[in-house]
Structures are given as C-alpha cells and as structure tokens.
Design a protein around this motif. Structure first.
Motif, short mmCIF file in Angstrom:
data_model
loop_
_atom_site.label_atom_id
_atom_site.label_comp_id
_atom_site.label_asym_id
_atom_site.label_seq_id
_atom_site.Cartn_x
_atom_site.Cartn_y
_atom_site.Cartn_z
N GLN A 166 10.58 5.46 6.50
CA GLN A 166 10.85 4.18 7.17
C GLN A 166 9.70 3.80 8.10
O GLN A 166 9.40 2.61 8.27
CB GLN A 166 12.17 4.27 7.92
N GLU A 167 9.04 4.80 8.69
CA GLU A 167 7.98 4.51 9.65
C GLU A 167 6.61 4.37 9.00
O GLU A 167 5.74 3.67 9.56
CB GLU A 167 7.92 5.63 10.69
N PRO A 190 6.48 1.15 4.88
CA PRO A 190 7.43 0.03 4.98
C PRO A 190 7.43 -0.89 3.77
O PRO A 190 8.41 -1.61 3.54
CB PRO A 190 6.95 -0.71 6.23
#
Length: 267
Positions: free
Chosen positions: A152-153, A156
């Motif tokens: 998620q980090e 993206p």
C-alpha cells in the motif's frame, strides 16, 4: 461477634491482596497465541498437535518462567486482540516489530529477523519489486501483514488484492490471476516448490523490510524483562542455533548461497 467478623474480613482482604501480588507469572499457565499456518515456525500435526520453531521456543520460555505452556491457535488478525483482552499472555508467531504495532503492544527484544520477498507467476513480466508499481500489475497480500502495508505504501499504482490466507495468495499467483505475492523468504521458497513451473521466487529483500521479530505482550506487562532475559540466555546457550539445524537446514543453505542473512542472524 462484630470484632470477630471484622478480623475475619481483614484476613480475607490480606489473603486476597497476597494472592494477587503473587502475579500470574508464578503459578498460572502461560497462554501463548500463535497462528499455526507458518511452517516450520508455527504448524500442527494431522491430529492438531502444535509443533515448530515457535512452539519449541514457547515451551523453552515456559520452562524458563516455571509455567505450563498452552498454545492457542489464533487467526493472524486476532493475535493482538487476544493479548489486549487477556485471552493470551504472549504472542510468539513470527511477528515483525513495527512502529504501528508498538503503539498497542510491548515487544521483546528481537529474537529473529526476516525481510519480505516475492513469489512470482512464471509468465509474469515482473522480475523484482522494481517492476511492480504499474497499473498492469496485480499483487496478492495477506491481510494485516507487513507485506500488505509495504504494498500500500510503495506500489500505489498496482492493483492490490487482499486475502485472509497464504494459500489463497499463492493460488492467485499460480493461476496467473496475480503477478506476485509478497511474503517472507521461507514461505515463498516453500510455496514455489508446491507450484513448480507455474511460479518462481525472488529472495531479494524488498527495500526497508528486513526487520526483527519480537514476542508481543500487553502494554506494561511485567513479563517483558523476563522474556528479554530468556531470549538472551537461549541465544547464548545455542538454543536458536539448534532449532535452525532442526527445522531450517535447506533454506539456510539457500540463503547462505545467495548471501542473505538467516532468520537468527540478529544483530
């Protein structure tokens, strides 16, 4: 009569205070939460008997503390809630020490370390993490893991599919529904052997993911100092080295050949 009643009541209060002050570390069972789905660290025999590196470590900790160990097989997302609610005393489940988790639990000093790696579909254009931050790439992750957070980090632009089970993530990759699955090196190594020809593995650690595993306890737990002392003593006595020989001989040889640190190379 009133005086006798008062004395009796005082005796009960003193006894109760004394009993409470003995601390549950002395005589109670040590309830250890772990998810028995991560061989050879946490697993179960056909009859459900827990075994593996974390299980052996838990029993060694129990012996050190003088407490009978009870292993509670707990879903990954329920591990931290189990100690917050008092259902378990400690988590020993290959859990990475992260800033986010440290906000809600107390961790021991690291006893092992691992980074995140990739199980990749053999027909995918993805070769490493450098190829994943694209809209054309689909990545499978397990809910609540550092792999899910990293995805998620850091990627993206990719499509991230979240599953509750490792098996589901691996199946997505083997069937070509996902390009890659982010998880630790031991698991991706073993999964590739289950899907030969359909998957490949890249054991290069994803950036910033090599970190320590800790035993987690409720915030403020008086056990922490004793757990830390156990880890130091167990390491010094060769306990972790023996477990590595017993359970991790093949993967350690692969790691050594690739120049990667093994699980118990903790600085």
């Amino acid at each position: 009569m009133k005086r006798l009643f008062t004395l009796a009541l005082l005796a009960v209060i003193v006894f109760s205070a004394y009993s409470g002050g003995k601390d549950d570390q002395q005589n109670d069972k040590l309830i250890v939460a772990m998810e028995l789905q991560f061989p050879p660290f946490e697993m179960a025999d056909a009859d459900g008997t827990p075994r593996g590196i974390s299980v052996d470590t838990a029993y060694a900790l129990g012996e050190y503390l003088g407490r009978e160990v009870v292993i509670e097989n707990t879903a990954w997302t329920g591990l931290i809630p189990s100690i917050q609610s008092g259902k378990a005393d400690i988590i020993i489940s290959s859990m990475s020490i992260t800033d986010e988790r440290e906000k809600v639990v107390d961790f021991s000093i690291p006893y092992a370390a691992s980074g995140l790696t990739l199980l990749i579909n053999s027909d995918s254009p993805v070769k490493s993490y450098r190829d994943m931050n694209k809209s054309s790439v689909t990545v499978a992750v397990k809910s609540g893991t550092t792999g899910a957070i990293w995805a998620q980090e850091n990627i993206p632009n990719a499509t991230i599919q979240i599953f509750d089970e490792v098996a589901a993530c691996a199946l997505e990759v083997s069937q070509g529904k996902a390009d890659a699955f982010i998880y630790d090196g031991l698991t991706t190594f073993e999964l590739q052997k289950k899907f030969p020809g359909k998957t490949k593995v890249n054991l290069e650690n994803l950036p910033g993911t090599l970190g320590g595993w800790g035993m987690a306890m409720k915030e403020g737990s008086p056990m922490k100092k004793d757990v830390d002392a156990f880890i130091l003593e167990f390491r010094a006595s060769g306990g972790f080295e023996e477990l590595e020989k017993k359970y991790l001989g093949e993967i350690k040889a692969v790691f050594d050949e690739a120049g990667l640190p093994s699980f118990f190379d903790v600085q």
